[in-house]
Design a protein around this motif. Structure first.
Motif, PDB file in Angstrom:
ATOM      1  N   UNK A 135      -2.034 -33.625 -15.748  1.00  0.00           N
ATOM      2  CA  UNK A 135      -3.048 -33.821 -16.790  1.00  0.00           C
ATOM      3  C   UNK A 135      -2.517 -33.456 -18.176  1.00  0.00           C
ATOM      4  N   UNK A 136      -3.112 -34.080 -19.189  1.00  0.00           N
ATOM      5  CA  UNK A 136      -2.738 -33.778 -20.578  1.00  0.00           C
ATOM      6  C   UNK A 136      -3.885 -33.158 -21.358  1.00  0.00           C
ATOM      7  N   UNK A 137      -5.092 -33.147 -20.767  1.00  0.00           N
ATOM      8  CA  UNK A 137      -6.246 -32.597 -21.492  1.00  0.00           C
ATOM      9  C   UNK A 137      -7.373 -32.266 -20.526  1.00  0.00           C
ATOM     10  N   UNK A 138      -8.279 -31.436 -21.016  1.00  0.00           N
ATOM     11  CA  UNK A 138      -9.532 -31.197 -20.290  1.00  0.00           C
ATOM     12  C   UNK A 138     -10.458 -32.365 -20.543  1.00  0.00           C
ATOM     13  N   UNK A 139     -11.243 -32.701 -19.561  1.00  0.00           N
ATOM     14  CA  UNK A 139     -12.252 -33.742 -19.690  1.00  0.00           C
ATOM     15  C   UNK A 139     -13.594 -33.056 -19.424  1.00  0.00           C
ATOM     16  N   UNK A 140     -14.374 -32.846 -20.486  1.00  0.00           N
ATOM     17  CA  UNK A 140     -15.598 -32.056 -20.387  1.00  0.00           C
ATOM     18  C   UNK A 140     -16.801 -32.926 -20.728  1.00  0.00           C
TER      19      UNK A 140
END
Length: 174
Positions: A53-58
Motif C-alpha cells: 500500500x501507498x496510503x490509508x484509505x479512510x
C-alpha cells in the motif's frame, strides 16, 4: 449448553498462552512444541515482486469509520529459501493527543496484500463522534521467519525473523 461450556473451557485454557520460538506455554503449563522450519535458509535468497500500500484509505460517515489501505504498487523484495512469510498491520487512533483503546490489528501468512478494512462504529466503539478530529496511525510490516504460520503466530519470535518492508501511515480525519 454442553458445547458452550467446552468452548469456554478451551478459551480459558488458551488465554495467556505465548510462543517462545520453540513451544507454546502458559503461566501454568507447556501447551505443545512447534518446531521451526528445519530447512529454512535466510542466507539463500530469491526475488519476489509484491504489491504494497501507498496510503490509508479512510471513509467516515456519521455512524462509522472505515480504515483500509489503497494505492497498491509493486515493489521487489528478497525472501530466504523456505522461510515463512507474513503481513502484520497494527493501528492506533488518537483523539486530542490521547490514544483510544481501539487498536486495529491483523496478522496473516503470505505476502499478498488483500484489500480489507478495520471498521469502527459509534454503537460498538464510540467512534466517530460528530465534530471530533482523529489522528490515525497504521503500520504495515511484511516479514519472514523460520517459525511456521499457525494459530497464535507471533511474528517476532523466530531465530531468523527479518522485516522485509515496513511503512507507517498517518492521517488526520476531521
Amino acid at each position: 449448553m454442553k458445547n458452550r461450556c467446552l468452548l469456554l473451557l478451551f478459551a480459558l485454557a488458551g488465554f495467556g498462552c505465548e510462543y517462545d520460538g520453540s513451544r507454546w506455554a502458559s503461566g501454568r503449563s507447556e501447551v505443545g512444541a512447534i518446531p521451526r522450519i528445519a530447512d529454512a535458509d535466510p542466507a539463500t535468497r530469491h526475488a519476489v515482486t509484491v504489491r504494497v500500500p501507498t496510503r490509508l484509505q479512510v471513509e467516515r460517515t456519521a455512524e462509522s469509520l472505515s480504515v483500509g489501505f489503497g494505492g497498491l504498487q509493486a515493489t521487489n523484495l528478497t525472501v530466504g529459501a523456505k522461510m515463512s512469510t507474513g503481513i502484520e498491520c497494527v493501528g492506533h487512533i488518537y483523539r486530542d493527543g490521547r490514544l483510544l483503546p481501539l487498536d486495529g490489528f491483523s496478522l496473516r501468512a503470505g505476502l499478498d496484500f488483500e484489500p480489507y478494512a478495520y471498521i469502527f462504529t459509534r454503537s460498538r466503539n464510540e467512534v466517530p463522534i460528530p465534530g471530533e478530529e482523529y489522528l490515525l496511525e497504521f503500520r504495515c510490516t511484511l516479514f519472514e521467519t523460520d517459525v511456521p504460520a499457525q494459530q497464535f503466530w507471533s511474528r517476532g519470535k523466530g531465530r531468523h525473523y527479518r522485516i522485509l518492508w515496513s511503512q507507517l501511515f498517518k492521517e488526520t480525519i476531521k
